[in-house]
Design an enzyme around this catalytic site. Sequence first.
Site, short mmCIF file in Angstrom:
data_model
loop_
_atom_site.label_atom_id
_atom_site.label_comp_id
_atom_site.label_asym_id
_atom_site.label_seq_id
_atom_site.Cartn_x
_atom_site.Cartn_y
_atom_site.Cartn_z
N GLY A 49 4.03 3.69 -4.44
CA GLY A 49 3.41 2.47 -4.96
C GLY A 49 2.12 2.65 -5.71
O GLY A 49 1.82 1.92 -6.65
N GLU A 104 -4.41 3.40 -2.28
CA GLU A 104 -3.24 2.61 -1.84
C GLU A 104 -2.97 1.50 -2.85
O GLU A 104 -3.88 0.99 -3.49
CB GLU A 104 -3.54 1.97 -0.48
CG GLU A 104 -3.03 2.76 0.71
CD GLU A 104 -1.52 2.64 0.94
OE1 GLU A 104 -0.77 2.30 -0.01
OE2 GLU A 104 -1.11 2.89 2.09
N ASP A 105 -1.70 1.09 -2.92
CA ASP A 105 -1.35 -0.05 -3.74
C ASP A 105 -1.71 -1.35 -3.02
O ASP A 105 -2.31 -2.25 -3.57
CB ASP A 105 0.14 -0.03 -4.10
CG ASP A 105 1.05 0.22 -2.90
OD1 ASP A 105 0.56 0.41 -1.77
OD2 ASP A 105 2.29 0.23 -3.09
N ASP A 108 -1.17 -4.07 4.12
CA ASP A 108 -0.52 -5.22 4.74
C ASP A 108 -0.87 -5.19 6.23
O ASP A 108 -1.86 -5.75 6.66
CB ASP A 108 0.98 -5.12 4.46
CG ASP A 108 1.77 -6.29 5.00
OD1 ASP A 108 1.17 -7.20 5.59
OD2 ASP A 108 3.00 -6.31 4.83
N LYS A 136 -3.73 -7.84 1.79
CA LYS A 136 -3.22 -9.15 2.23
C LYS A 136 -4.17 -9.71 3.28
O LYS A 136 -4.47 -9.05 4.27
CB LYS A 136 -1.81 -9.01 2.80
CG LYS A 136 -0.76 -8.82 1.72
CD LYS A 136 0.65 -8.88 2.29
CE LYS A 136 1.67 -8.57 1.22
NZ LYS A 136 3.02 -8.36 1.78
N PHE A 157 5.04 -11.68 -0.19
CA PHE A 157 5.59 -10.47 -0.79
C PHE A 157 5.31 -10.42 -2.29
O PHE A 157 5.53 -11.40 -2.99
CB PHE A 157 7.09 -10.40 -0.51
CG PHE A 157 7.69 -9.09 -0.88
CD1 PHE A 157 7.49 -7.97 -0.07
CD2 PHE A 157 8.42 -8.94 -2.04
CE1 PHE A 157 8.02 -6.74 -0.42
CE2 PHE A 157 8.96 -7.72 -2.41
CZ PHE A 157 8.76 -6.62 -1.59
N VAL A 158 4.82 -9.27 -2.75
CA VAL A 158 4.51 -9.12 -4.17
C VAL A 158 5.23 -7.91 -4.78
O VAL A 158 5.54 -6.95 -4.07
CB VAL A 158 2.98 -8.99 -4.42
CG1 VAL A 158 2.27 -10.30 -4.22
CG2 VAL A 158 2.36 -7.91 -3.53
N ASP A 164 7.26 -2.46 -5.22
CA ASP A 164 8.70 -2.56 -5.44
C ASP A 164 9.38 -3.60 -4.58
O ASP A 164 8.88 -4.00 -3.53
CB ASP A 164 9.35 -1.21 -5.13
CG ASP A 164 9.30 -0.88 -3.64
OD1 ASP A 164 8.18 -0.89 -3.08
OD2 ASP A 164 10.37 -0.68 -3.03
N ARG A 170 8.80 -1.68 -10.15
CA ARG A 170 7.48 -1.04 -10.13
C ARG A 170 6.87 -1.00 -11.53
O ARG A 170 5.66 -0.91 -11.70
CB ARG A 170 7.58 0.40 -9.62
CG ARG A 170 8.06 0.53 -8.18
CD ARG A 170 7.90 1.97 -7.73
NE ARG A 170 8.64 2.27 -6.51
CZ ARG A 170 8.18 2.10 -5.28
NH1 ARG A 170 6.97 1.60 -5.09
NH2 ARG A 170 8.90 2.41 -4.23
P1 IMP Z 1 1.08 -1.45 5.87
O1 IMP Z 1 1.21 -0.14 6.60
O2 IMP Z 1 1.80 -2.57 6.56
O3 IMP Z 1 -0.35 -1.82 5.53
O4 IMP Z 1 1.94 -1.31 4.58
C1 IMP Z 1 1.51 -0.75 3.48
C2 IMP Z 1 2.67 -0.36 2.56
O5 IMP Z 1 3.78 -1.27 2.62
C3 IMP Z 1 2.14 -0.43 1.15
O6 IMP Z 1 1.60 0.80 0.76
C4 IMP Z 1 3.36 -0.83 0.35
O7 IMP Z 1 4.04 0.34 -0.05
C5 IMP Z 1 4.21 -1.62 1.30
N1 IMP Z 1 4.01 -3.07 1.09
C6 IMP Z 1 3.29 -3.92 1.85
N2 IMP Z 1 3.32 -5.18 1.37
C7 IMP Z 1 4.11 -5.13 0.26
C8 IMP Z 1 4.53 -6.13 -0.70
O8 IMP Z 1 4.19 -7.33 -0.65
N3 IMP Z 1 5.32 -5.67 -1.72
C9 IMP Z 1 5.72 -4.38 -1.83
N4 IMP Z 1 5.36 -3.42 -0.96
C10 IMP Z 1 4.56 -3.80 0.08
MG MG Z 2 2.62 2.20 -0.37
#
Ligand code: IMP
Ligand code: MG
Length: 187
Positions: A49, A104-105, A108, A136, A157-158, A164, A170
């Site tokens: 991402g 990071e992209d 969440d 988020k 969700f984005v 993606d 992407r």
């Molecule tokens: P976390 O570990 O839950 O913080 O998740 C982080 C990873 O989940 C990010 O690096 C993204 O690759 C993916 N992710 C989280 N939210 C989204 C979203 O809304 N769209 C697409 N990918 C997401």
């Molecule tokens: Mg990611």
Amino acid sequence: MKKRLIVDDLEFEILIPEEKIQQRIRELGAQISQDYQGKVPIFVGVLNGAVLFLADLIRNLSIDCEIDFIKISSYGDARVSSGAITMIKDFSADLHGRDVIVVEDIVDSGLSVSYLRRRIESMKPASLKFVSLLVKKGCAKVPLTIDYIGFEIEDKFVIGYGLDLAQKKRELRDIYQIVEEVGKEKE
Ligand code: IMP
Ligand code: MG
């Protein structure tokens, strides 16, 4: 009416247009260049991402830098984090004694970031910071410090600009947010 997009029967509307993304990345690049004056940080992009963001971010720096990548997975192809983190590709560089900036992209649940923090700290870097294009709001399941944030967004969700939906979209230059059907939140 906002620009809309249908992907796999899901409806999305534009959230952050390309110009706003690029403007914010110029600001982040300037800020990081100032904070790391005289240093050569290594940017560790989290695949897949963060690839687009990392590419634009380093082109907005006025200092030298190096790059490396790590690939982890917490989502699989689902729209909600599975919670379990799997390492798919480890770093190549030796991060010991380096000024590390993880790119990071989106953050969440925060599980990916806290996993990466533990792993990198064990390599004894000189310093460790995190930059994420998106965060988020109010979602983090663990206490988090993200040092540089592009945009804080709602818990929806984005896709686009690296993010993606089941590995697709992407390449979009803008970021789109899902239009939730009434009574059908995250499954
Ligand atoms: P976390 O570990 O839950 O913080 O998740 C982080 C990873 O989940 C990010 O690096 C993204 O690759 C993916 N992710 C989280 N939210 C989204 C979203 O809304 N769209 C697409 N990918 C997401
Ligand atoms: Mg990611």
